[in-house]
Write an enzyme that holds these catalytic residues in place. Structure first.
Site, PDB file in Angstrom:
ATOM      1  N   THR A  96       0.953  -1.161  -0.160  1.00 39.78           N
ATOM      2  CA  THR A  96      -0.078  -0.021  -0.053  1.00 39.78           C
ATOM      3  C   THR A  96       0.996   1.203  -0.071  1.00 39.78           C
ATOM      4  O   THR A  96       0.596   2.143  -0.743  1.00 39.78           O
ATOM      5  CB  THR A  96      -0.880  -0.012   1.079  1.00 39.78           C
ATOM      6  OG1 THR A  96      -1.800  -1.210   1.275  1.00 39.78           O
ATOM      7  CG2 THR A  96      -1.639   1.210   1.291  1.00 39.78           C
ATOM      8  N   GLY A 134     -14.112  12.140   8.218  1.00 40.23           N
ATOM      9  CA  GLY A 134     -13.216  11.787   9.161  1.00 40.23           C
ATOM     10  C   GLY A 134     -11.714  12.781   9.048  1.00 40.23           C
ATOM     11  O   GLY A 134     -11.062  12.873   8.081  1.00 40.23           O
ATOM     12  N   ALA A 135     -11.572  13.533  10.238  1.00 40.84           N
ATOM     13  CA  ALA A 135     -10.497  14.460  10.317  1.00 40.84           C
ATOM     14  C   ALA A 135      -8.879  13.642  10.979  1.00 40.84           C
ATOM     15  O   ALA A 135      -8.449  14.449  11.783  1.00 40.84           O
ATOM     16  CB  ALA A 135     -10.836  15.740  11.129  1.00 40.84           C
ATOM     17  N   GLY A 136      -8.654  12.644  10.374  1.00 38.70           N
ATOM     18  CA  GLY A 136      -7.559  12.061  10.774  1.00 38.70           C
ATOM     19  C   GLY A 136      -6.559  12.163   9.830  1.00 38.70           C
ATOM     20  O   GLY A 136      -6.604  13.002   8.768  1.00 38.70           O
ATOM     21  N   GLU A 172     -16.278  15.545  10.830  1.00 37.52           N
ATOM     22  CA  GLU A 172     -15.751  14.505  11.929  1.00 37.52           C
ATOM     23  C   GLU A 172     -16.463  14.435  13.231  1.00 37.52           C
ATOM     24  O   GLU A 172     -17.238  15.098  13.668  1.00 37.52           O
ATOM     25  CB  GLU A 172     -14.297  15.431  12.464  1.00 37.52           C
ATOM     26  CG  GLU A 172     -13.530  14.856  13.628  1.00 37.52           C
ATOM     27  CD  GLU A 172     -13.266  13.444  13.623  1.00 37.52           C
ATOM     28  OE1 GLU A 172     -12.416  13.070  12.446  1.00 37.52           O
ATOM     29  OE2 GLU A 172     -13.293  12.545  14.559  1.00 37.52           O
ATOM     30  N   GLY A 221     -10.450   5.429   8.910  1.00 40.33           N
ATOM     31  CA  GLY A 221      -9.731   4.461   9.304  1.00 40.33           C
ATOM     32  C   GLY A 221      -9.414   3.142   8.657  1.00 40.33           C
ATOM     33  O   GLY A 221      -9.993   2.986   7.479  1.00 40.33           O
ATOM     34  N   HIS A 271      23.086  27.711  12.823  1.00 37.36           N
ATOM     35  CA  HIS A 271      22.226  28.789  12.260  1.00 37.36           C
ATOM     36  C   HIS A 271      22.331  29.308  10.933  1.00 37.36           C
ATOM     37  O   HIS A 271      23.578  29.419  10.583  1.00 37.36           O
ATOM     38  CB  HIS A 271      22.355  29.960  13.191  1.00 37.36           C
ATOM     39  CG  HIS A 271      21.765  31.340  13.039  1.00 37.36           C
ATOM     40  ND1 HIS A 271      20.329  31.478  13.455  1.00 37.36           N
ATOM     41  CD2 HIS A 271      22.038  32.542  12.314  1.00 37.36           C
ATOM     42  CE1 HIS A 271      20.237  32.653  12.973  1.00 37.36           C
ATOM     43  NE2 HIS A 271      21.119  33.171  12.406  1.00 37.36           N
TER      44      HIS A 271
HETATM   45  P1  NAI Z   1      -7.596   7.892  11.486  1.00 38.77           P
HETATM   46  O1  NAI Z   1      -7.811   6.856  12.530  1.00 38.77           O
HETATM   47  O2  NAI Z   1      -6.411   8.832  11.537  1.00 38.77           O
HETATM   48  O3  NAI Z   1      -8.880   8.837  11.252  1.00 38.77           O
HETATM   49  C1  NAI Z   1     -10.252   8.686  11.126  1.00 38.77           C
HETATM   50  C2  NAI Z   1     -11.251   9.618  11.725  1.00 38.77           C
HETATM   51  O4  NAI Z   1     -12.549   9.381  11.475  1.00 38.77           O
HETATM   52  C3  NAI Z   1     -11.127   9.776  13.334  1.00 38.77           C
HETATM   53  O5  NAI Z   1     -10.973  11.159  13.681  1.00 38.77           O
HETATM   54  C4  NAI Z   1     -12.585   9.415  13.661  1.00 38.77           C
HETATM   55  O6  NAI Z   1     -13.216   9.972  14.656  1.00 38.77           O
HETATM   56  C5  NAI Z   1     -13.471   9.744  12.383  1.00 38.77           C
HETATM   57  N1  NAI Z   1     -14.607   9.163  12.119  1.00 38.77           N
HETATM   58  C6  NAI Z   1     -14.962   7.688  12.416  1.00 38.77           C
HETATM   59  N2  NAI Z   1     -16.223   7.581  12.067  1.00 38.77           N
HETATM   60  C7  NAI Z   1     -17.019   8.897  11.871  1.00 38.77           C
HETATM   61  C8  NAI Z   1     -18.080   9.079  11.243  1.00 38.77           C
HETATM   62  N3  NAI Z   1     -19.273   8.232  11.440  1.00 38.77           N
HETATM   63  N4  NAI Z   1     -18.512  10.401  10.986  1.00 38.77           N
HETATM   64  C9  NAI Z   1     -17.388  11.224  11.295  1.00 38.77           C
HETATM   65  N5  NAI Z   1     -16.277  11.017  11.386  1.00 38.77           N
HETATM   66  C10 NAI Z   1     -15.776   9.676  11.680  1.00 38.77           C
HETATM   67  O7  NAI Z   1      -7.860   7.054  10.036  1.00 38.77           O
HETATM   68  P2  NAI Z   1      -7.392   7.622   8.464  1.00 38.77           P
HETATM   69  O8  NAI Z   1      -7.267   8.813   8.376  1.00 38.77           O
HETATM   70  O9  NAI Z   1      -8.193   6.830   7.769  1.00 38.77           O
HETATM   71  O10 NAI Z   1      -5.821   6.763   8.619  1.00 38.77           O
HETATM   72  C11 NAI Z   1      -6.076   5.392   8.511  1.00 38.77           C
HETATM   73  C12 NAI Z   1      -4.650   4.946   9.040  1.00 38.77           C
HETATM   74  O11 NAI Z   1      -3.447   5.098   8.059  1.00 38.77           O
HETATM   75  C13 NAI Z   1      -4.218   5.511  10.574  1.00 38.77           C
HETATM   76  O12 NAI Z   1      -3.523   4.486  11.250  1.00 38.77           O
HETATM   77  C14 NAI Z   1      -3.137   6.499  10.131  1.00 38.77           C
HETATM   78  O13 NAI Z   1      -2.185   6.565  10.940  1.00 38.77           O
HETATM   79  C15 NAI Z   1      -2.305   5.657   8.688  1.00 38.77           C
HETATM   80  N6  NAI Z   1      -1.847   6.771   8.042  1.00 38.77           N
HETATM   81  C16 NAI Z   1      -0.731   7.312   8.415  1.00 38.77           C
HETATM   82  C17 NAI Z   1      -0.370   8.376   7.445  1.00 38.77           C
HETATM   83  C18 NAI Z   1       0.942   8.937   7.770  1.00 38.77           C
HETATM   84  O14 NAI Z   1       1.775   8.618   8.677  1.00 38.77           O
HETATM   85  N7  NAI Z   1       1.240  10.285   7.255  1.00 38.77           N
HETATM   86  C19 NAI Z   1      -0.904   8.893   5.929  1.00 38.77           C
HETATM   87  C20 NAI Z   1      -2.082   8.205   5.676  1.00 38.77           C
HETATM   88  C21 NAI Z   1      -2.442   6.826   6.616  1.00 38.77           C
END
Ligand code: NAI
Length: 462
Positions: A41, A176-178, A199, A268, A441
């Site tokens: 992925t 989702g604001a993740g 979110e 998620g 610096h």
């Molecule tokens: P996430 O778990 O970070 O965020 C999901 C968000 O969706 C949460 O804030 C949650 O409260 C919200 N949510 C859930 N159900 C909802 C609903 N019915 N209505 C509104 N909001 C709702 O998941 P995300 O962003 O999908 O990422 C998945 C995984 O991939 C995470 O573990 C993340 O760490 C990883 N990832 C990491 C990256 C990085 O390190 N830069 C980049 C992309 C993904």
């Protein structure tokens, strides 16, 4: 039938790193991958392509907002979406081919196809069964949607579809604001889309330091993203080329609707273990679908190990990589180790957000005496010159021992800056150790030193 010391199933950052380390440690190794290219992925539909789009659109943002301020006059570049997609594909290709090269260099056999485990010691790929003393499952994760919301990867998309939209949408709703929601939301917002993030919780980026959450939301809002917080999405209805998202306010249960050309479901991910045959094998699993392992990544079945997103812990490529290296060492008779207390997390928006260790909220909760050293990038000469002075470095240290307990950075290159703090934490350093280290610096990293100074007698530039 071929015989191996180790067969790794999955070639994402966990799997390919594990395979390379196994081979380096003298183990005859194969890696099973069903995709046409290696890298899982992360390289194909995750970290790497999203970073290409984040980089390209950040350049656009710089051209539109900051070039003229630096005396660079003239028309801002126009967006050729197909060409941007080609750049993204090229970046993916260079990276996936790089892994293929590393496999050849380390004499790792790529077993092409989807693997299953008929029994311990055997891996079936297509019609062939291969034997291995040990098997490592590194099959990663897949997007998880909400009940009743169907992802078609065109109008209602997961991160996979969001990386390859046929055109830039006018209106995008992100559920989702993740991490995924904010990174991909940023991409399309910079490309001109009207982006609304819905979110469920009352803050963005759950689990992150509270001060960072507030500052981050303010900055993203200033950049044009809209936030509807405390709202549970109920459903998405697709009609023709449009979608309607319904959500319920948690405060008063009021139901509202919002229209979109594209809906990104970023609520998620879940472990991807389909087709491995784990239930027939009787492997112990966690309730949420992760494979149960012991402290040395061994599953409940001798000779079968598991790492990365398929097991518990943060779903991060670098966590999987560390586990991949550690399990290879265990299989080679060495002492593999991962320090789960020092795993950084980064969000690659602009500004970047990075964290490691404990948050202030966690320290309060478990009554740890702590002190805070905070330094704003407004006091950093380099950040000011580069129009990148939004944000701060926040260092948390033990009140009595001065030992660094955590760090939270929002600002330019936060994802790189965090690592000097990770190294310091690995060495059990005190904030004073960082404060006494000469920092060149003018660099952004001076802000880290100033935050460390703020844990003691105070920073110089604030
Ligand atoms: P996430 O778990 O970070 O965020 C999901 C968000 O969706 C949460 O804030 C949650 O409260 C919200 N949510 C859930 N159900 C909802 C609903 N019915 N209505 C509104 N909001 C709702 O998941 P995300 O962003 O999908 O990422 C998945 C995984 O991939 C995470 O573990 C993340 O760490 C990883 N990832 C990491 C990256 C990085 O390190 N830069 C980049 C992309 C993904």
């Amino acid at each position: 039938m071929s015989q191996y010391d180790v067969i790794v199933i999955g070639s994402g950052p966990g799997g390919y790193v594990c395979a390379i380390r196994c081979a380096q440690l003298g183990l005859k190794t194969a890696c099973v991958e069903g995709r046409d290219t290696l890298g899982g992925t992360c390289l194909n539909i995750g970290c790497i392509p999203s970073k290409a789009l984040l980089h390209a659109t950040h350049m656009l943002h710089e051209a539109e907002h900051n070039f003229a301020k630096m005396g660079l006059k003239g028309k801002s570049p126009s967006v050729d979406w197909d060409a941007m997609q080609d750049y993204k594909k090229d970046t993916i290709g260079q990276n996936t081919k790089g892994i293929e090269f590393l496999f050849k260099k380390n004499k790792i056999d790529w077993l092409k196809g989807w693997g299953s485990i008929p029994k311990a010691g055997k891996v079936k790929v297509g019609d062939e069964v291969h034997e291995a003393k040990n098997i490592v499952i590194a099959t990663g994760s897949e997007p998880s949607s909400l009940p009743g919301i169907e992802i078609d990867e065109k109008i209602v998309v997961s991160s996979t579809g969001a990386l390859a939209l046929s055109k830039i949408p006018k209106k995008m709703v992100v559920i989702g604001a993740g991490v995924i929601g904010l990174e991909m939301g940023s991409v399309y917002s910079r490309l001109g889309a009207e982006v609304t993030v819905v979110e469920y919780l009352d803050t963005i980026t759950p689990g992150m330091d509270g001060e960072v959450q507030k500052t981050f939301q303010k900055i993203l809002a200033k950049q044009g993203m809209e936030f509807i917080l405390g709202a549970a999405v109920q459903g998405v209805e697709v009609k023709g080329q449009k979608a309607k998202v319904t959500y319920k306010s948690k405060k008063d249960d009021a139901e509202s609707e919002i229209d979109a050309d594209v809906v990104l479901v970023a609520t998620g991910r879940k472990p991807f273990t389909d087709g491995l045959g784990l239930s027939d094998l009787g492997a112990d699993m966690h309730e949420r679908g992760q494979i149960t392992t012991d402290d040395h990544w061994k599953t409940s079945i001798d000779g079968i190990y598991a790492i990365g997103d398929a097991i518990t812990g943060p779903m991060l490529a670098h966590k999987a990589e560390d586990e991949g290296m550690a399990v290879a060492e265990v299989l080679a008779g060495k002492a593999g180790h991962v320090n789960y207390d020092v795993i950084p997390g980064v969000i690659y928006t602009h500004p970047e957000v990075a964290n490691v260790g404990r948050t202030e909220e966690q320290l309060k909760e478990d009554d740890t005496p702590y002190k805070v050293g905070k330094f704003s990038f407004m006091g950093n000469g380099r950040a000011k010159a580069n129009f990148a002075a939004d944000g701060f470095v926040k260092l948390l240290a033990h009140k009595e021992t001065d030992r660094i307990l955590g760090a939270h950075i929002i600002g330019p290159m936060a994802g790189d800056l965090i690592h000097e703090i990770c190294v310091a934490m690995e060495f059990g350093a005190a904030a004073e150790d960082l404060a006494l280290t000469c920092h060149a610096h003018p660099t952004y990293s001076e802000a880290v030193r100033e935050a460390a100074l703020a844990c003691g007698d105070g920073p110089i530039h604030s």
